[in-house]
Write a protein that holds these residues in place. Structure first.
Motif, PDB file in Angstrom:
ATOM      1  N   THR A 124       0.583  -0.999   0.035  1.00 33.17           N
ATOM      2  CA  THR A 124      -0.143   0.127   0.202  1.00 33.17           C
ATOM      3  C   THR A 124       0.538   1.438  -0.013  1.00 33.17           C
ATOM      4  O   THR A 124       0.506   2.139  -0.431  1.00 33.17           O
ATOM      5  N   GLY A 125       1.762   1.142   0.676  1.00 32.86           N
ATOM      6  CA  GLY A 125       3.375   2.675   0.220  1.00 32.86           C
ATOM      7  C   GLY A 125       5.074   1.726   0.382  1.00 32.86           C
ATOM      8  O   GLY A 125       4.831   0.251   0.115  1.00 32.86           O
ATOM      9  N   CYS A 132       7.459  10.355  -6.520  1.00 35.89           N
ATOM     10  CA  CYS A 132       8.334   9.930  -6.331  1.00 35.89           C
ATOM     11  C   CYS A 132       8.494   8.288  -6.285  1.00 35.89           C
ATOM     12  O   CYS A 132       7.261   7.527  -7.368  1.00 35.89           O
ATOM     13  N   PHE A 133       9.387   7.551  -6.091  1.00 35.15           N
ATOM     14  CA  PHE A 133       9.210   5.829  -5.843  1.00 35.15           C
ATOM     15  C   PHE A 133       7.807   5.585  -5.937  1.00 35.15           C
ATOM     16  O   PHE A 133       6.774   4.426  -6.206  1.00 35.15           O
ATOM     17  N   GLU A 134       6.837   5.561  -3.907  1.00 33.11           N
ATOM     18  CA  GLU A 134       6.030   5.280  -3.829  1.00 33.11           C
ATOM     19  C   GLU A 134       4.858   5.838  -4.726  1.00 33.11           C
ATOM     20  O   GLU A 134       3.997   5.301  -5.182  1.00 33.11           O
ATOM     21  N   GLY A 135       5.108   7.765  -5.494  1.00 33.15           N
ATOM     22  CA  GLY A 135       3.843   7.351  -5.981  1.00 33.15           C
ATOM     23  C   GLY A 135       3.880   6.553  -6.954  1.00 33.15           C
ATOM     24  O   GLY A 135       2.745   7.005  -7.545  1.00 33.15           O
ATOM     25  N   PRO A 159      -1.618   1.335  -4.668  1.00 32.43           N
ATOM     26  CA  PRO A 159      -2.370   2.123  -5.451  1.00 32.43           C
ATOM     27  C   PRO A 159      -2.034   3.248  -6.641  1.00 32.43           C
ATOM     28  O   PRO A 159      -3.038   2.920  -7.067  1.00 32.43           O
ATOM     29  N   ALA A 160      -0.601   2.913  -7.232  1.00 29.27           N
ATOM     30  CA  ALA A 160      -0.098   3.821  -7.646  1.00 29.27           C
ATOM     31  C   ALA A 160      -0.544   2.492  -9.022  1.00 29.27           C
ATOM     32  O   ALA A 160      -1.269   3.277 -10.462  1.00 29.27           O
ATOM     33  N   GLY A 220       6.942  -6.789   0.527  1.00 26.33           N
ATOM     34  CA  GLY A 220       5.037  -6.923   0.494  1.00 26.33           C
ATOM     35  C   GLY A 220       3.694  -7.139  -0.625  1.00 26.33           C
ATOM     36  O   GLY A 220       4.506  -7.927  -1.364  1.00 26.33           O
ATOM     37  N   GLY A 221       2.629  -6.590  -0.582  1.00 24.11           N
ATOM     38  CA  GLY A 221       2.061  -7.573  -1.034  1.00 24.11           C
ATOM     39  C   GLY A 221       2.240  -7.305  -2.673  1.00 24.11           C
ATOM     40  O   GLY A 221       1.922  -8.328  -3.654  1.00 24.11           O
TER      41      GLY A 221
END
Lengths: 298, 298
Positions: free
Chosen positions: B136-137, B181-184, B189-190, B236-237
């Protein structure tokens, strides 16, 4: 006072000192880097000549790279694949250690500089402490949990990939391995190739500097989120342009955009991203600090 | 056998165990994360109920962040600015330590997972050892010179800036602080916002995965040049999609392009970039390893 030997082995010059700390340098010499035989011969000669008056407990070497720092490797202590003629596969560590009959320790020039700054310079008490040199090439090193960062090899922070807006900056980068990595976009040769003249001849209001600050700030902000360092020291020829510090700091704050909630960034960024406290001596004093760590560890 | 308490404090669930090591788990519980009072009450109840039979020497907590890990700070041991309702400014460390009358230590979930993997999992003997969770993040942590990375705060590796080819991928990113950014660009969610459906429903040959692997590989290759890690663990997922590992490894090798001369990358990348060896228990076993480090240090 326990004395140590320090060697800053650079691609263009070598510096050797005998010291216990920055304000106790007993002997010093510097000479151009030529062949390994001649250059290491001069290193050995310097320490032998001074050995009676200033006996050293250990020798530290801050060296241009890449170097093999893996103590379990058969080429531990070697300069490995450097394009510098004659220097590839040079066992600098053991040649000096054997000739001088002293324990010796090798690290990269930038890990050495980071350790010097952490021990006596701008990075005192700041762990992690990162050191970037931005000049003909870009290198980075650092201290984390009290010691330099090694692993598979050593950091090569100049080869981070960064956002590159090709419309604003059509220059493709010059890194032979990666094209537009940090070094490819922002080292001295990138300035020269992009603008057709050497960086030091570009006026202070030239758009080159805004772009340069942008790339450095992108790299620095990436290092901030990777390491959460307590200090970032920027050295090297390009950073001799002092106004770059102001631009880089502003852009780092803008890029992080309040995400890292620390007064060091939000209020005191001028004390967070700084030039070397030891000036041009970070590397060779870092070599002294390496030797000190070697003796303390034993 | 010295027993330790471990708490994995996650944004959606908490896991508590009493153990000395992975194959010696004496008690375990898990429950959803609700209010701090209720949730921490259940943690305290679990350890108190088991305290006679399984007395613990120390408590380790791997916690969602951001957390204050600066021992000199007045809010040391607090969850700080989390958007999670009710949890901002929660002194998780001292509330648990005081109630259970035991020494306790707090770190981020990802530093905890990195330490668990370094101690008993896929990262044994690998220093530096990095752990990224991509779900998720995106978060990252690591062990350097034997201990977790802290500094100003703690790493926030999900917020690295990466090259973003807007023509190939016009999605602007969803990070409220940094956009792309990487997470974004690459967290769960991306995937969902870019393709209009959740990642786990996208077929294996969907172009989403090539792009996803590209961003993960850019981040991993940046971490390789920053830390020269000996192991990179991806959890992570999103990484539950096993085929991503193959794509990420190939792209990392391509991006580094032979620059990092190490057999780990050039010959054995399948053993270099790996899933967690402790499966879903990296975090809570990391909490046990944190408690162990706390006791050994004292």
């Amino acid at each position: 006072m326990t004395l140590f030997g320090g060697v800053e082995a650079g691609g263009t010059k070598f510096v050797c000192i005998i010291a216990s700390k920055p304000d106790d340098i007993r002997a010093e010499t510097r000479f151009p880097t030529t062949t390994p035989a001649e250059t290491l011969g001069r290193v050995i000669d310097f320490f032998q000549r001074n050995s009676r008056r200033y006996p050293i407990s250990a020798l530290g070497i801050s060296c241009f790279g890449p170097v093999d720092l893996d103590t379990s490797s058969p080429t531990y202590g070697y300069i490995t694949t450097t394009p510098k003629p004659g220097w590839a596969q040079t066992d600098i560590l053991h040649r000096l250690s054997d000739a001088l009959k002293t324990p010796a320790i090798l690290d990269t020039d930038v890990n050495g500089a980071a350790l010097g700054e952490y021990r006596w310079g701008a990075g005192q008490g700041a762990d992690p402490c990162l050191y970037l040199t931005i000049g003909t090439g870009i290198g980075g090193g650092g201290i984390v949990n009290g010691k330099p960062i090694h692993g598979l090899v050593h950091p090569e922070m100049g080869h981070m990939r960064l956002p590159h807006d090709w419309q604003a900056d059509p220059f493709p980068g010059w890194c032979p391995y990666h094209g537009d990595c940090f070094e490819g976009l922002a080292a001295g040769p990138a300035l020269e190739k992009r603008w057709g003249r050497r960086g030091e001849t570009l006026p202070k209001d030239h758009p080159a500097w805004e772009l340069e600050a942008r790339y450095i700030a992108l790299a620095v902000s990436n290092l901030v989120v990777a390491f959460s360092p307590r200090k970032i020291i920027l050295g090297g020829g390009v950073m001799a342009n002092q106004q770059l510090f102001t631009r880089v700091r502003e852009e780092v704050v803008r890029l992080l955009n309040g995400y890292v909630q620390s007064p060091a960034i939000l209020e005191h960024v001028d004390e967070y991203i700084v030039p070397p406290g030891l000036g041009a001596r970070s590397g060779v004093l870092g070599a002294i600090a390496l030797a000190e760590q070697l003796v303390l560890r034993e």
